[in-house]
Design an enzyme around this catalytic site. Sequence first.
Site, mmCIF file in Angstrom:
data_model
loop_
_atom_site.group_PDB
_atom_site.id
_atom_site.type_symbol
_atom_site.label_atom_id
_atom_site.label_comp_id
_atom_site.label_asym_id
_atom_site.label_seq_id
_atom_site.Cartn_x
_atom_site.Cartn_y
_atom_site.Cartn_z
ATOM 1 N N GLY A 143 0.853 -1.196 0.000
ATOM 2 C CA GLY A 143 0.000 0.000 0.000
ATOM 3 C C GLY A 143 0.879 1.233 0.000
ATOM 4 O O GLY A 143 2.065 1.158 0.328
ATOM 5 N N PRO A 144 0.299 2.379 -0.369
ATOM 6 C CA PRO A 144 1.080 3.613 -0.475
ATOM 7 C C PRO A 144 1.597 4.116 0.866
ATOM 8 O O PRO A 144 1.198 3.625 1.923
ATOM 9 C CB PRO A 144 0.088 4.612 -1.081
ATOM 10 C CG PRO A 144 -1.252 4.050 -0.824
ATOM 11 C CD PRO A 144 -1.102 2.568 -0.769
ATOM 12 N N SER A 145 2.480 5.079 0.821
ATOM 13 C CA SER A 145 3.048 5.662 2.033
ATOM 14 C C SER A 145 1.926 6.221 2.925
ATOM 15 O O SER A 145 1.024 6.902 2.441
ATOM 16 C CB SER A 145 4.015 6.791 1.643
ATOM 17 O OG SER A 145 4.632 7.308 2.785
ATOM 18 N N GLY A 146 1.980 5.892 4.194
ATOM 19 C CA GLY A 146 1.005 6.425 5.144
ATOM 20 C C GLY A 146 -0.306 5.659 5.186
ATOM 21 O O GLY A 146 -1.261 6.086 5.845
ATOM 22 N N SER A 147 -0.370 4.507 4.512
ATOM 23 C CA SER A 147 -1.645 3.774 4.495
ATOM 24 C C SER A 147 -1.858 2.962 5.776
ATOM 25 O O SER A 147 -2.974 2.553 6.074
ATOM 26 C CB SER A 147 -1.724 2.856 3.266
ATOM 27 O OG SER A 147 -0.667 1.928 3.281
ATOM 28 N N LYS B 299 0.673 0.396 6.920
ATOM 29 C CA LYS B 299 1.342 -0.913 6.856
ATOM 30 C C LYS B 299 2.145 -1.228 8.115
ATOM 31 O O LYS B 299 2.016 -2.307 8.686
ATOM 32 C CB LYS B 299 2.303 -0.976 5.648
ATOM 33 C CG LYS B 299 1.660 -0.721 4.302
ATOM 34 C CD LYS B 299 2.681 -0.763 3.171
ATOM 35 C CE LYS B 299 3.758 0.298 3.217
ATOM 36 N NZ LYS B 299 3.310 1.690 3.101
ATOM 37 N N THR B 300 2.966 -0.275 8.539
ATOM 38 C CA THR B 300 3.866 -0.527 9.677
ATOM 39 C C THR B 300 3.075 -0.741 10.960
ATOM 40 O O THR B 300 3.346 -1.667 11.733
ATOM 41 C CB THR B 300 4.852 0.655 9.838
ATOM 42 O OG1 THR B 300 5.547 0.833 8.601
ATOM 43 C CG2 THR B 300 5.856 0.391 10.946
ATOM 44 N N SER C 266 5.911 -1.772 -2.182
ATOM 45 C CA SER C 266 5.901 -2.673 -3.351
ATOM 46 C C SER C 266 4.874 -2.219 -4.386
ATOM 47 O O SER C 266 3.839 -2.854 -4.574
ATOM 48 C CB SER C 266 5.666 -4.134 -2.933
ATOM 49 O OG SER C 266 4.623 -4.291 -2.006
HETATM 50 S S1 PPS Z 1 9.262 0.588 -2.007
HETATM 51 O O1 PPS Z 1 8.551 1.428 -2.999
HETATM 52 O O2 PPS Z 1 8.622 -0.748 -1.917
HETATM 53 O O3 PPS Z 1 10.685 0.489 -2.306
HETATM 54 O O4 PPS Z 1 9.064 1.349 -0.624
HETATM 55 P P1 PPS Z 1 9.505 0.947 0.871
HETATM 56 O O5 PPS Z 1 10.779 0.197 0.872
HETATM 57 O O6 PPS Z 1 8.341 0.340 1.551
HETATM 58 O O7 PPS Z 1 9.853 2.350 1.551
HETATM 59 C C1 PPS Z 1 8.910 3.308 1.693
HETATM 60 C C2 PPS Z 1 9.316 4.330 2.747
HETATM 61 O O8 PPS Z 1 10.233 5.264 2.239
HETATM 62 C C3 PPS Z 1 9.899 6.589 2.620
HETATM 63 N N1 PPS Z 1 9.891 7.415 1.394
HETATM 64 C C4 PPS Z 1 9.147 7.212 0.282
HETATM 65 N N2 PPS Z 1 8.171 6.311 -0.017
HETATM 66 C C5 PPS Z 1 7.624 6.388 -1.236
HETATM 67 N N3 PPS Z 1 7.964 7.289 -2.184
HETATM 68 C C6 PPS Z 1 8.933 8.207 -1.927
HETATM 69 N N4 PPS Z 1 9.262 9.096 -2.865
HETATM 70 C C7 PPS Z 1 9.557 8.187 -0.649
HETATM 71 N N5 PPS Z 1 10.537 8.935 -0.059
HETATM 72 C C8 PPS Z 1 10.722 8.441 1.160
HETATM 73 C C9 PPS Z 1 8.585 6.527 3.355
HETATM 74 O O9 PPS Z 1 8.887 6.746 4.702
HETATM 75 C C10 PPS Z 1 8.077 5.119 3.145
HETATM 76 O O10 PPS Z 1 7.591 4.510 4.318
HETATM 77 P P2 PPS Z 1 6.019 4.247 4.558
HETATM 78 O O11 PPS Z 1 6.000 3.590 5.911
HETATM 79 O O12 PPS Z 1 5.504 3.375 3.476
HETATM 80 O O13 PPS Z 1 5.397 5.595 4.560
HETATM 81 MG MG MG Z 2 5.847 2.367 7.267
#
Ligand code: PPS
Ligand code: MG
Length: 174
Positions: free
Chosen positions: A10-14, A16-17, A84
Amino acid sequence: MDGFTIWLTGPSGSGKTTLARALKEKLKNKGYKVEILDGDEIRNTLYPNLGFSKEAREMHNRIVIHLAKLLSRNGIIAIVSLISPYKSIREFARKEINNFMEVYVYAPLDVRIKRDPKGLYAKALKGEISGLTGYDGVYEEPDNADVIIDTSKMSIDEEVELIIKKAEELGYLG
Ligand code: PPS
Ligand code: MG
């Protein structure tokens, strides 16, 4: 017991953690061996300067798939919390990992903007960063997820129960 992998995409901030941690707690209390593979954590520990190009994400996601496969085949429940964003990589994960379930962790954009635990959406809105997954970065939505969770509508306990129920239905949990 065979292990298995719960793949949270799922997208950032959805959410997951947060969901991964609650699931881990619940499953550990039931007596299972559990490890979390969190994309953000693995990046920060192993390769903080990797970046977010398609190539970088694909390579990083393949490493996580390999780790989940090793854990799963040794009786451990691997909870993967990883954006992912690409369907093809998630399909590869399903192929590679024996006992696999995909969970789409969803929350609407306005909710993700409100949560914004790392201030990334604020930066994206100001144009200070680009390619944030869930804002202006690609996220290919799953169309065959085993479970879909809207974290803006359900409680964490309900989410955990739903995933555990599905794992039981799939024969991964007794
Ligand atoms: S991926 O796309 O599968 O490689 O992402 P992931 O390894 O889960 O890492 C995502 C976390 O990186 C930080 N972050 C960003 N995420 C997405 N896009 C951009 N541009 C970006 N820059 C930094 C962010 O903290 C993500 O964590 P989550 O917990 O998903 O918010
Ligand atoms: Mg996270």
